[in-house]
Design a protein around this motif. Sequence first.
Motif, PDB file in Angstrom:
ATOM      1  N   GLU A 160      15.342 -10.204 -25.626  1.00 50.58           N
ATOM      2  CA  GLU A 160      15.181 -10.023 -26.927  1.00 50.58           C
ATOM      3  C   GLU A 160      14.194  -9.119 -27.543  1.00 50.58           C
ATOM      4  O   GLU A 160      14.528  -8.658 -28.581  1.00 50.58           O
ATOM      5  CB  GLU A 160      14.029 -11.261 -26.932  1.00 50.58           C
ATOM      6  CG  GLU A 160      14.367 -12.459 -26.915  1.00 50.58           C
ATOM      7  CD  GLU A 160      14.796 -12.785 -25.605  1.00 50.58           C
ATOM      8  OE1 GLU A 160      15.292 -14.186 -25.072  1.00 50.58           O
ATOM      9  OE2 GLU A 160      14.708 -11.814 -24.565  1.00 50.58           O
ATOM     10  N   LEU A 161      13.717  -8.368 -26.288  1.00 46.40           N
ATOM     11  CA  LEU A 161      13.080  -6.884 -26.756  1.00 46.40           C
ATOM     12  C   LEU A 161      14.026  -5.623 -27.469  1.00 46.40           C
ATOM     13  O   LEU A 161      13.766  -5.236 -28.611  1.00 46.40           O
ATOM     14  CB  LEU A 161      12.112  -6.665 -26.063  1.00 46.40           C
ATOM     15  CG  LEU A 161      11.605  -5.397 -25.985  1.00 46.40           C
ATOM     16  CD1 LEU A 161      10.669  -5.528 -27.290  1.00 46.40           C
ATOM     17  CD2 LEU A 161      10.708  -4.964 -24.707  1.00 46.40           C
ATOM     18  N   ARG A 162      15.027  -6.383 -26.879  1.00 48.00           N
ATOM     19  CA  ARG A 162      15.875  -4.920 -27.012  1.00 48.00           C
ATOM     20  C   ARG A 162      17.281  -5.653 -28.560  1.00 48.00           C
ATOM     21  O   ARG A 162      16.639  -4.542 -29.028  1.00 48.00           O
ATOM     22  CB  ARG A 162      17.520  -5.490 -25.556  1.00 48.00           C
ATOM     23  CG  ARG A 162      17.049  -4.302 -24.556  1.00 48.00           C
ATOM     24  CD  ARG A 162      17.996  -5.084 -23.744  1.00 48.00           C
ATOM     25  NE  ARG A 162      17.999  -4.523 -22.245  1.00 48.00           N
ATOM     26  CZ  ARG A 162      17.960  -3.580 -21.855  1.00 48.00           C
ATOM     27  NH1 ARG A 162      18.592  -2.611 -22.816  1.00 48.00           N
ATOM     28  NH2 ARG A 162      17.548  -2.714 -20.765  1.00 48.00           N
ATOM     29  N   ALA A 163      17.132  -6.263 -28.599  1.00 45.16           N
ATOM     30  CA  ALA A 163      17.532  -7.176 -30.532  1.00 45.16           C
ATOM     31  C   ALA A 163      16.856  -6.535 -31.155  1.00 45.16           C
ATOM     32  O   ALA A 163      16.907  -6.289 -32.238  1.00 45.16           O
ATOM     33  CB  ALA A 163      17.628  -8.277 -29.983  1.00 45.16           C
ATOM     34  N   GLU A 164      15.464  -6.369 -31.214  1.00 53.28           N
ATOM     35  CA  GLU A 164      14.095  -6.233 -31.776  1.00 53.28           C
ATOM     36  C   GLU A 164      14.504  -4.994 -32.480  1.00 53.28           C
ATOM     37  O   GLU A 164      14.539  -4.337 -33.039  1.00 53.28           O
ATOM     38  CB  GLU A 164      12.823  -6.503 -31.166  1.00 53.28           C
ATOM     39  CG  GLU A 164      12.787  -8.438 -31.482  1.00 53.28           C
ATOM     40  CD  GLU A 164      11.270  -8.771 -30.904  1.00 53.28           C
ATOM     41  OE1 GLU A 164      10.839  -7.588 -30.711  1.00 53.28           O
ATOM     42  OE2 GLU A 164      10.935  -9.632 -30.415  1.00 53.28           O
ATOM     43  N   VAL A 165      14.747  -3.842 -31.297  1.00 53.29           N
ATOM     44  CA  VAL A 165      15.047  -2.502 -31.152  1.00 53.29           C
ATOM     45  C   VAL A 165      16.013  -2.410 -32.040  1.00 53.29           C
ATOM     46  O   VAL A 165      15.983  -1.337 -33.301  1.00 53.29           O
ATOM     47  CB  VAL A 165      14.763  -2.043 -30.029  1.00 53.29           C
ATOM     48  CG1 VAL A 165      15.275  -0.621 -30.197  1.00 53.29           C
ATOM     49  CG2 VAL A 165      13.250  -2.122 -29.068  1.00 53.29           C
ATOM     50  N   GLU A 166      17.293  -2.925 -31.647  1.00 57.59           N
ATOM     51  CA  GLU A 166      18.465  -2.557 -32.313  1.00 57.59           C
ATOM     52  C   GLU A 166      18.305  -2.969 -33.484  1.00 57.59           C
ATOM     53  O   GLU A 166      18.438  -1.919 -34.589  1.00 57.59           O
ATOM     54  CB  GLU A 166      19.190  -3.272 -31.973  1.00 57.59           C
ATOM     55  CG  GLU A 166      19.363  -2.817 -30.421  1.00 57.59           C
ATOM     56  CD  GLU A 166      21.132  -2.700 -30.485  1.00 57.59           C
ATOM     57  OE1 GLU A 166      22.321  -2.702 -30.530  1.00 57.59           O
ATOM     58  OE2 GLU A 166      21.737  -3.381 -28.987  1.00 57.59           O
ATOM     59  N   SER A 167      17.037  -3.736 -34.585  1.00 59.66           N
ATOM     60  CA  SER A 167      17.699  -4.277 -35.765  1.00 59.66           C
ATOM     61  C   SER A 167      16.817  -2.925 -36.276  1.00 59.66           C
ATOM     62  O   SER A 167      16.330  -3.355 -37.402  1.00 59.66           O
ATOM     63  CB  SER A 167      16.895  -5.657 -35.488  1.00 59.66           C
ATOM     64  OG  SER A 167      16.541  -6.418 -37.043  1.00 59.66           O
ATOM     65  N   ALA A 168      15.445  -3.077 -35.592  1.00 56.50           N
ATOM     66  CA  ALA A 168      14.788  -2.249 -35.973  1.00 56.50           C
ATOM     67  C   ALA A 168      15.149  -1.100 -36.763  1.00 56.50           C
ATOM     68  O   ALA A 168      15.012  -0.628 -37.121  1.00 56.50           O
ATOM     69  CB  ALA A 168      13.295  -2.200 -35.531  1.00 56.50           C
TER      70      ALA A 168
END
Length: 220
Positions: A160-168
């Motif tokens: 979840e954290l990795r996905a948020e980083v990629e999206s940002a």
Amino acid sequence: MSEYKEEDYLQLFGLQNFIFCRRRWALTTIEGLWSENYLTVDGNLFHSNAHDTSFVESRGDVIITRGVYLHSSRLGVSGQCDVLEFHRSDDGVTLSGRDGRWLPYPIEYKRGKPREDTGDRHQLCGQAMCLEEMLCCKIPAGALYYGETKRRVEVEFTPELRAEVESALKEMHELFERGYTPKVKPKKGCQSCSMKELCLPKLMKVKSAKDYISESLEEV
């Protein structure tokens, strides 16, 4: 999988700024504006020792380095890791001149205390994702060291954290390419922001803060 060219890389430390306030990030990165206050100066002093790139120390099954340069062509970012430890582990990587295998463990220094709205975890996770691409390994966790509490807080790099980083990071690149400074609603943290004199409510009605300042100077 698309990759960014090196000339299109954004600064990784901007990820923390972006998560905290997209407008603040855009004012500094897109419009080239900056203003210091005691918080930013104190933070720079707090980080000064952590960026000693010549520092290497061994403590048993841990190797400690500082100021390691990072990059990722997939994410389109580059930057530095305050402290990078290598822990002896069968899941790690080989290091020149060292026996065995070593698992990277990034550590980011922050002057204050733990807060959920700062983007600290995202910046640390972004560092790990860069290291994974550079070293061809999987990094499960790292730590944030807070100067106010003088303690480490371990951060697990979840999907979840990795996905948020990629999206940002994707949104950051899109805004940078458009040259667009987003509008945001004022919040409590605005009062202590070093950019508050440049990021004013009335600036929301003009094209950019940079243009507003230029026009004001011309009137003077």
